[in-house]
Design a protein around this motif. Structure first.
Motif, short mmCIF file in Angstrom:
data_model
loop_
_atom_site.label_atom_id
_atom_site.label_comp_id
_atom_site.label_asym_id
_atom_site.label_seq_id
_atom_site.Cartn_x
_atom_site.Cartn_y
_atom_site.Cartn_z
N PHE A 208 -3.71 -110.77 -56.38
CA PHE A 208 -2.45 -111.31 -56.50
C PHE A 208 -1.46 -110.58 -55.40
N GLY A 209 -1.72 -109.25 -55.35
CA GLY A 209 -1.13 -108.36 -54.26
C GLY A 209 -1.21 -108.66 -52.79
N THR A 210 -2.21 -109.20 -52.25
CA THR A 210 -2.26 -109.55 -50.90
C THR A 210 -2.21 -111.25 -50.72
N GLY A 211 -1.94 -111.96 -52.12
CA GLY A 211 -1.76 -113.62 -51.84
C GLY A 211 -3.14 -114.19 -51.70
N GLN A 212 -4.22 -113.58 -52.08
CA GLN A 212 -5.35 -114.50 -52.14
C GLN A 212 -5.27 -115.30 -53.35
N LEU A 213 -4.59 -114.63 -54.50
CA LEU A 213 -4.74 -115.24 -55.79
C LEU A 213 -2.95 -115.60 -55.75
N PRO A 214 -2.74 -116.85 -56.39
CA PRO A 214 -3.52 -117.90 -56.82
C PRO A 214 -3.85 -118.74 -55.73
N ASP A 215 -3.75 -118.51 -54.45
CA ASP A 215 -3.69 -119.46 -53.47
C ASP A 215 -5.18 -119.90 -53.04
N GLY A 330 -1.97 -119.41 -42.43
CA GLY A 330 -2.14 -118.73 -43.58
C GLY A 330 -0.96 -118.60 -44.55
N PHE A 331 -1.39 -118.91 -45.59
CA PHE A 331 -0.41 -118.92 -46.75
C PHE A 331 0.84 -117.84 -46.61
N THR A 332 0.04 -116.44 -46.27
CA THR A 332 1.04 -115.30 -46.59
C THR A 332 1.64 -114.81 -45.49
N SER A 333 1.01 -115.36 -43.99
CA SER A 333 1.38 -115.06 -42.61
C SER A 333 2.87 -115.85 -42.18
N VAL A 334 3.76 -114.73 -41.58
CA VAL A 334 4.92 -115.52 -40.87
C VAL A 334 4.44 -115.95 -39.60
N LEU A 335 3.47 -115.10 -38.58
CA LEU A 335 3.14 -115.33 -37.37
C LEU A 335 1.85 -114.93 -37.25
N THR A 336 1.00 -115.60 -36.74
CA THR A 336 -0.57 -115.47 -36.51
C THR A 336 -0.95 -115.82 -35.16
N GLU A 359 5.42 -109.74 -42.48
CA GLU A 359 6.68 -108.84 -42.83
C GLU A 359 6.76 -108.40 -44.33
N THR A 360 7.59 -108.77 -45.18
CA THR A 360 7.72 -108.44 -46.49
C THR A 360 7.03 -108.99 -47.54
N PHE A 361 6.39 -110.10 -47.07
CA PHE A 361 5.70 -111.08 -48.23
C PHE A 361 4.82 -110.18 -49.13
N GLN A 362 3.72 -109.80 -48.46
CA GLN A 362 2.78 -109.02 -49.56
C GLN A 362 3.45 -107.76 -50.17
N ALA A 363 4.22 -106.89 -49.59
CA ALA A 363 4.89 -105.89 -49.78
C ALA A 363 5.74 -106.15 -51.17
N ASN A 364 6.32 -107.11 -51.27
CA ASN A 364 7.06 -107.56 -52.14
C ASN A 364 6.32 -107.74 -53.62
N ARG A 365 5.10 -108.49 -53.32
CA ARG A 365 4.10 -108.61 -54.34
C ARG A 365 3.41 -107.25 -54.96
N LEU A 366 3.15 -106.38 -53.72
CA LEU A 366 2.72 -104.99 -53.95
C LEU A 366 3.63 -104.11 -54.59
N LYS A 367 4.94 -104.24 -54.40
CA LYS A 367 6.03 -103.30 -54.67
C LYS A 367 5.78 -101.78 -53.70
#
Length: 422
Positions: A208-215, A330-336, A359-367
């Motif tokens: 969940f932290g890096t966005g593989q789940l649940p995507d 990709g689901f979690t990416s801003v720019l690839t 950007e902050t997408f993963q960091a927000n999940r990861l705190k």
């Protein structure tokens, strides 16, 4: 995961930019705002109820001290009701907060303004190309035929042991594979990345932290008895090294590299585009990852792109760089940015690396946060890239370096292989 405050303050911009993914997010965004408003109202009611209960409890104590037991007993009935109200409000708050989080987990990251519109990989934008495409001899072969001819990769044996998509590397094929891993790691550590050996299984929180789940749950191998997942990329364990961390600004950047096998349950398909090493369920990859201050994450992205370019220049493989369109992002990416090597024998481009800013997408999940110089706490930016994914790099080397007398080894790899030709 998008921040609710950002969604509230930039609602129309979020909807507009998510449309680049061919996603009409207006309904989801409105629901996020509604749930957040409900959550905040419930939180205020709960706080007020608890405050009133605490105040009355203090008053009851004073009444008992002054001998006013009857008045104290009357107020105790009220605190009983307030406690019941608090429990009801707490349950409603938890339900609303969970609904809000579940919805936020389903919303992809907002594409960068430079991301082109588009639906498929055909709409990706080529931004750079380098390297001369070699002219091969008559009778040149694709890598799966070369692998059989020189007995360096056995696809049938892998199928016997496990199934399709699990090749067995043999002899000089195995040594070339090991040489590439060592070369990539040496290049990365020389560029300032710290090498880590990482677990190959992760828990649900890491997914969940890096966005593989649940995507991407259906694409990950799941060890059900222990509720662990085989990693689809080293990005997952490497980024989760910093889950729940509060860094200080001087700690940044964090730069990590690591080699791992990767496991992906991709849907089966047929044809030359997935033959041989073109698509596997298990493959090797060397990853680079950075945790950055928000002010310099795009400079870091450019540095990562230039680092991968240098590796491909040393391997002397023809390659190009694509900026992915919204539909291919990709689901979690801003720019690839995707790197592709040209396979002369297959007459097609093969993707060998993706370099992304989240950007902050993963960091927000990861705190994953840091304290800036003013003492304010901010979310970090995370980035990662393949440096590099081995199967298609190996395919490119086998096919582009083939000659009538064998397969020549890129000069930069000879110190690692110990041989110059297969």
């Amino acid at each position: 995961m998008l921040q609710v405050a950002y969604i509230r303050e930039h609602k129309e911009e979020v909807i507009k930019r998510l449309a680049k993914r061919n996603l009409d997010a207006s309904k989801m965004i409105e629901e996020v705002i509604t749930l957040d408003e409900e959550r905040r109202k419930l939180q205020t009611k709960l706080d007020n109820t608890l405050a009133e209960s605490n105040s009355i409890s203090k008053e009851i104590g004073q009444l008992y001290k002054t001998g006013k037991a009857a008045e104290a007993n009357t107020l105790k009935e009220k605190t009983t009701q307030l406690k019941e109200d608090s429990k009801t409000l707490g349950d409603q708050l938890n339900t609303t907060s969970n609904a809000l989080n579940d919805l936020l987990y389903k919303i992809p990251n907002v594409p960068h303004k430079s991301v082109p519109k588009g639906n498929t990989d055909e709409d990706n934008e080529e931004v750079f190309r380098e390297g001369e495409i070699p002219k091969l001899y008559d009778g040149a072969m694709p890598h799966w035929e070369l692998a059989k001819k020189y007995d360096i990769i056995d696809f049938e044996l892998g199928n016997k042991i496990t199934g399709a998509g699990f090749p067995v590397y043999k002899g000089k094929g195995a040594r070339l594979q090991r040489a590439l891993i060592a070369y990539f790691l040496d290049k990365n550590t020389a560029a300032g990345y710290t090498e880590y050996q990482l677990p190959h299984l992760v828990n649900e929180a890491s997914g969940f932290g890096t966005g593989q789940l649940p995507d991407k749950e259906g694409q990950m191998y799941h060890v059900t008895e222990d509720n662990l997942y085989l990693i689809p990329t080293a990005e997952v364990p490497a980024t989760n090294l910093f889950r729940d961390d509060l860094l200080i600004e001087s700690d940044l950047p964090k730069a990590i590299t690591g080699y791992t096998p990767c496991f992906r349950r991709e849907a089966g398909s047929y044809g030359a585009h997935v033959r041989g090493l073109n698509r596997l369920h298990q493959f090797d990859k060397v990853e680079i990852l950075r945790v950055e201050h928000p002010d310099r994450s795009y400079q870091a992205l450019d540095e990562m792109v230039n680092h991968v370019k240098e590796i491909l220049q040393e391997l002397k493989l023809p390659y190009r760089i694509l900026r992915l369109c919204g539909g291919d992002l990709g689901f979690t990416s801003v720019l690839t940015y995707d790197f592709e090597v040209f396979s002369t024998a297959q007459d097609r481009w093969l993707e060998i690396s993706s370099v992304s800013n989240f950007e902050t997408f993963q960091a927000n999940r990861l705190k994953l946060r840091f304290k800036n110089k003013e003492g304010k706490i901010e979310l970090c930016h995370t980035l990662n890239g393949s440096s590099l994914a081995l199967p298609r790099v190996l395919a490119g080397i086998l096919e582009n370096y083939q000659a009538e007398d064998g397969i020549h080894i890129p000069e930069v790899l000879i110190p690692y292989t110990g041989f110059s030709k297969i």
